[in-house]
Design an enzyme around this catalytic site. Structure first.
Site, PDB file in Angstrom:
ATOM      1  N   CYS A 190       0.866  -1.185   0.000  1.00 31.96           N
ATOM      2  CA  CYS A 190       0.000   0.000   0.000  1.00 31.96           C
ATOM      3  C   CYS A 190       0.894   1.224   0.000  1.00 31.96           C
ATOM      4  CB  CYS A 190      -0.925   0.014   1.215  1.00 31.96           C
ATOM      5  SG  CYS A 190      -1.980   1.489   1.265  1.00 31.96           S
TER       6      CYS A 190
ATOM      7  N   PHE B 131     -14.070  19.113  21.574  1.00 30.99           N
ATOM      8  CA  PHE B 131     -13.691  17.871  20.902  1.00 30.99           C
ATOM      9  C   PHE B 131     -12.162  17.798  20.828  1.00 30.99           C
ATOM     10  CE2 PHE B 131     -17.632  19.580  19.117  1.00 30.99           C
ATOM     11  CZ  PHE B 131     -18.534  18.548  19.340  1.00 30.99           C
TER      12      PHE B 131
ATOM     13  N   ASP C  76     -20.112  14.689  27.077  1.00 31.42           N
ATOM     14  CA  ASP C  76     -20.734  14.329  25.805  1.00 31.42           C
ATOM     15  C   ASP C  76     -21.277  15.609  25.188  1.00 31.42           C
ATOM     16  OD1 ASP C  76     -22.257  13.486  23.677  1.00 31.42           O
ATOM     17  OD2 ASP C  76     -23.140  11.788  24.739  1.00 31.42           O
TER      18      ASP C  76
ATOM     19  N   CYS D 289     -14.165  17.357   9.458  1.00 25.90           N
ATOM     20  CA  CYS D 289     -13.872  16.200   8.616  1.00 25.90           C
ATOM     21  C   CYS D 289     -15.054  15.840   7.730  1.00 25.90           C
ATOM     22  CB  CYS D 289     -13.469  14.998   9.476  1.00 25.90           C
ATOM     23  SG  CYS D 289     -14.758  14.442  10.612  1.00 25.90           S
TER      24      CYS D 289
END
Length: 455
Positions: free
Chosen positions: A177, A314, A362, A409
């Site tokens: 790879c 995050f 959370d 993302c």
């Protein structure tokens, strides 16, 4: 790029006869977009064509059919795009790890920029005041974290190791790879031979890999206990190839080292004199060089001052938090994974940073009971998962914030959240751009800068 098909499709019987198609656009997942020609039973219907590029004429065979779109694969390129290049990898087209090796590298990032800008306009109804220059780094040998699937194929009388094929029911039989760091990418065949020689070869469904600056780790998931011979074979392989080997007999918490006894995994962010230690299944950014450029851009856009307090949501291991702590008076990092929070605190201590604190929460749930929510901040940085930051942005007081930098993302969730910040909270999208964290894939990493007021 045009819109991608839904992730779940209804497959019906397909026509195996190859048909010439003119490719009109590129989908978000890297496939060509065409329409069935006049005379076809479904003339005008959208068809997504694997292996085709905009402006090309290809001979394509239908592979799947659903109510709203069809799918096909390129059999022959009749008229090639000037942007087409020969794929480097012999497995391209079968392995699902890459989608764009046939597209010139400089055109890949511009295609991803189109994805971002189209999503911002279509979903968020916003246009950035400035389109930032794309960030790129090495296009090959960059992937330092990933997961190989393992399968014993009786028809081949051997074990195959690789990423999932484009048809995810199958494992690509990889010999190498070129996107994975060379210490791993050149040893896939050796890894497959190792597993095939184990008694437990049918009990190993996956091998994860992750690399720090000095140590490369392999994590073998095994569904049954390994006997001493198998363990000895794994240790011998680790010694020969200079790997650290971990075993995972159960969940994430079951991961433990086999050899050496106490391997250390860490990477350095030299510009900020920060070292980040991590565990083998922790999240780290896949592309080391691009990660450093991304941090530099995020901090340049955020412009933290020495007397200011910054919130990093995050935050993970502290990838942005600890460099921020070198610049700001105080930084607060918040993360949903309690294990990552523990390691972020350890990283802060290891780097002798006393002006940073970390909290577990959370960020998709009610945050009213968390004391850090009531603290005043000057600037906000956030790097959410694919689902975005909608939940926390709707709860967070933005009063007093001078800038928000959003690392994403997933361009769709960024566009949604940008629309909320602009249209419901009165902020301005000053700038946005893309970053090629995953060259040769359709994955789009992006960054956006918001400032108060509608400009």
């Amino acid at each position: 790029m045009a819109g991608s098909p839904p992730p779940v499709r209804t497959v019906a019987r397909s026509d195996p006869t190859p048909i010439p198609l003119d490719i009109l656009d590129l989908s978000h997942d890297g496939r060509g977009v065409a329409r069935w020609p006049a005379g076809h039973a479904h003339a005008g219907k959208t068809v997504f064509v694997a292996g085709a590029l905009p402006g090309e004429r290809v001979l394509a065979r239908q592979t799947a059919r659903s109510r709203s779109f069809d799918e096909a694969a390129t059999v022959e390129v009749l008229q090639a795009s000037p942007d087409r290049v020969p794929p480097r990898c012999p497995h391209f087209g079968t392995c699902g790890g890459c989608a764009l090796q046939h597209l010139a590298e400089d055109r890949q990032i511009h295609a991803k920029q189109r994805v971002l800008l189209e999503n911002l306009e279509r979903i968020g109804k916003v246009v950035p005041g400035e389109v930032l220059p794309p960030l790129t780094d090495a296009a090959w040998g960059y992937r330092r974290k990933g997961r190989f699937s393992v399968r014993r194929v009786e028809k081949k009388d051997r074990t195959v190791v690789g990423f999932r094929e484009q048809d995810p029911r199958f494992v690509a039989d990889l010999s190498e790879c070129h996107t994975v760091i060379p210490r791993i990418g050149t040893r896939i065949a050796a890894l497959a031979a190792l597993i095939d020689g184990l008694k437990a070869r049918r009990e190993i469904p996956q091998v994860e890999f992750i690399a720090g600056d000095d140590t490369v780790a392999l994590v073998f998931r095994h569904l049954a206990p390994l006997d001493e011979a198998d363990r000895a074979a794994l240790v011998a392989f680790a010694r020969e190839h200079d790997f650290a080997v971990f075993l995972q007999p159960g969940g994430v918490d079951s991961v433990h080292p086999l050899w050496p006894q106490d391997p250390q995994l860490a990477f350095t962010l030299p510009e900020w004199n920060v070292v980040l230690h991590f565990r083998p299944l922790d999240f780290i950014q896949v592309n080391r060089g691009l990660n450093e450029k991304m941090i530099a851009r995020a901090l340049a856009l955020l412009e933290p001052q020495a007397d200011e307090r910054v919130l990093d949501l995050f935050c993970g291991l502290g990838n942005f938090t600890l460099p921020l702590a070198r610049l700001a008076r105080e930084v607060v990092g918040v993360e949903g994974d309690a294990g990552l929070v523990r390691r972020a605190r350890e990283n802060a201590a290891h780097n002798a940073l006393g002006n940073v604190e970390f909290h577990a929460a959370d960020l998709a749930q009610d945050l009213g009971g968390h004391p850090w929510m009531r603290g005043g901040f000057d600037r906000l940085l956030l790097d959410p998962p694919r689902s975005g930051a909608d939940g926390v942005l709707r709860q967070l007081s933005l009063k007093g914030l001078k800038r928000i930098v959003y690392v994403s993302c997933h361009p769709g969730s960024l566009a949604r959240d940008a629309g909320f910040l602009v249209h419901e909270r009165g902020w301005t999208l000053r700038a946005a751009g893309v970053m090629d964290m995953f060259p040769h894939t359709a994955h789009v990493e992006s960054i956006a800068l918001f400032e108060p007021g509608r400009g």
